[in-house]
Design a protein around this motif. Sequence first.
Motif, PDB file in Angstrom:
ATOM      1  N   ASP A  32       0.836  -1.196   0.000  1.00 45.98           N
ATOM      2  CA  ASP A  32       0.000   0.000   0.000  1.00 45.98           C
ATOM      3  C   ASP A  32       0.875   1.252   0.000  1.00 45.98           C
ATOM      4  N   PRO A  33       0.374   2.366  -0.547  1.00 46.87           N
ATOM      5  CA  PRO A  33       1.171   3.605  -0.566  1.00 46.87           C
ATOM      6  C   PRO A  33       1.710   4.002   0.807  1.00 46.87           C
ATOM      7  N   MET A  34       0.907   3.813   1.862  1.00 44.18           N
ATOM      8  CA  MET A  34       1.324   4.174   3.215  1.00 44.18           C
ATOM      9  C   MET A  34       2.453   3.287   3.735  1.00 44.18           C
ATOM     10  N   ALA A  35       2.508   2.053   3.247  1.00 48.46           N
ATOM     11  CA  ALA A  35       3.419   1.045   3.789  1.00 48.46           C
ATOM     12  C   ALA A  35       4.861   1.276   3.351  1.00 48.46           C
ATOM     13  N   THR A  36       5.772   0.722   4.139  1.00 45.16           N
ATOM     14  CA  THR A  36       7.193   0.745   3.810  1.00 45.16           C
ATOM     15  C   THR A  36       7.702  -0.690   3.799  1.00 45.16           C
ATOM     16  N   GLY A  37       8.972  -0.825   3.411  1.00 43.41           N
ATOM     17  CA  GLY A  37       9.603  -2.124   3.552  1.00 43.41           C
ATOM     18  C   GLY A  37       9.861  -2.855   2.257  1.00 43.41           C
ATOM     19  N   LEU A  38      10.037  -4.157   2.383  1.00 45.00           N
ATOM     20  CA  LEU A  38      10.583  -4.980   1.311  1.00 45.00           C
ATOM     21  C   LEU A  38       9.633  -5.146   0.131  1.00 45.00           C
ATOM     22  N   LEU A  39      10.109  -4.713  -1.021  1.00 48.06           N
ATOM     23  CA  LEU A  39       9.419  -4.926  -2.289  1.00 48.06           C
ATOM     24  C   LEU A  39      10.397  -5.650  -3.207  1.00 48.06           C
ATOM     25  N   MET A  40       9.991  -6.809  -3.705  1.00 47.54           N
ATOM     26  CA  MET A  40      10.852  -7.592  -4.590  1.00 47.54           C
ATOM     27  C   MET A  40      10.491  -7.263  -6.038  1.00 47.54           C
ATOM     28  N   VAL A  41      11.478  -6.750  -6.764  1.00 39.82           N
ATOM     29  CA  VAL A  41      11.284  -6.367  -8.161  1.00 39.82           C
ATOM     30  C   VAL A  41      11.985  -7.399  -9.045  1.00 39.82           C
ATOM     31  N   VAL A  42      11.241  -7.960  -9.987  1.00 45.61           N
ATOM     32  CA  VAL A  42      11.793  -8.985 -10.884  1.00 45.61           C
ATOM     33  C   VAL A  42      12.033  -8.372 -12.260  1.00 45.61           C
ATOM     34  N   ILE A  43      13.171  -8.729 -12.849  1.00 43.75           N
ATOM     35  CA  ILE A  43      13.624  -8.065 -14.071  1.00 43.75           C
ATOM     36  C   ILE A  43      14.052  -9.108 -15.102  1.00 43.75           C
ATOM     37  N   GLY A  44      13.654  -8.889 -16.359  1.00 42.59           N
ATOM     38  CA  GLY A  44      14.054  -9.778 -17.446  1.00 42.59           C
ATOM     39  C   GLY A  44      13.504 -11.182 -17.262  1.00 42.59           C
ATOM     40  N   LYS A  45      14.357 -12.180 -17.493  1.00 42.52           N
ATOM     41  CA  LYS A  45      13.920 -13.572 -17.375  1.00 42.52           C
ATOM     42  C   LYS A  45      13.481 -13.927 -15.957  1.00 42.52           C
ATOM     43  N   ALA A  46      13.897 -13.134 -14.981  1.00 45.68           N
ATOM     44  CA  ALA A  46      13.502 -13.389 -13.590  1.00 45.68           C
ATOM     45  C   ALA A  46      12.016 -13.128 -13.364  1.00 45.68           C
ATOM     46  N   THR A  47      11.341 -12.484 -14.324  1.00 47.74           N
ATOM     47  CA  THR A  47       9.894 -12.296 -14.184  1.00 47.74           C
ATOM     48  C   THR A  47       9.169 -13.646 -14.160  1.00 47.74           C
ATOM     49  N   LYS A  48       9.828 -14.693 -14.655  1.00 42.25           N
ATOM     50  CA  LYS A  48       9.229 -16.032 -14.609  1.00 42.25           C
ATOM     51  C   LYS A  48       9.116 -16.551 -13.175  1.00 42.25           C
ATOM     52  N   LEU A  49       9.859 -15.931 -12.258  1.00 39.11           N
ATOM     53  CA  LEU A  49       9.809 -16.337 -10.848  1.00 39.11           C
ATOM     54  C   LEU A  49       8.688 -15.636 -10.080  1.00 39.11           C
TER      55      LEU A  49
END
Length: 245
Positions: A47-64
């Motif tokens: 949520d916009p208010m929330a902080t903390g860990l966001l995992m961003v997947v890029i390229g072929k890692a989007t398959k994960l």
Amino acid sequence: MSTSEAPDAPCGVLLVDKDPGFTSHNAVALCRRVLNTRKVGHCGTLDPMATGLLMVVIGKATKLQDRLMCDDKEYLATMKLGIETNSQDADGQIIATRPTDHLSADAIRAAFEHYSGSFDQTPPMYSAVKINGVPCYKLARKGQSIERQARHVTVREHDILRIDLASAEVDFRVRCSKGFYVRTYAHDIGQLLGCGAHLTALRRSRSGPFRVEEAISVPALKACTRDELLARLLSIEQVLSRREN
């Protein structure tokens, strides 16, 4: 025409420590711009208010992406008893206030125990859950309230870190399954206590084996060059190995 990716196309998982007001979409857009690639996604909206860990997947890692989204999440949160909002968090409008002077620490602990293990949870109207293809939050902004299907969720662990009866605030940690709404958890505990509640702070501290302490801050991310950002990526092999251990 070949649709294969270039040999030097960016690939990996980036751990981001999201700031309040900086959306999950903002993080994806920033990575796309810095890395000059469109193939970027994330593993669970904050949520916009929330902080903390966001995992961003890029390229072929989007398959994960689907696998990573299924991992348990851990959150640190603060709830305010006696006040309900239409979004179940501090970003919403107050819709009800009730006294809290009848509450005891034991009653609060018992309410948390009631919502432990597996149970059904109804997603809030202010959520990305879609009904007939339309996100609930778009309907909520129009003043509409639509029946949502409850989801089976699980609280693996919870710890009450602080109970302040004078301010009617509770700090807690919760480790939960996919699809769990911490603000709904706070709301439901408030309903059980008979006073209502809403979430005033939320921080994702962990997703699967990955911790927020490993993540790059938003200011550092904004200052990164392409090469610096590439050096921060976890490889697919690293991610899979850590999930298996």
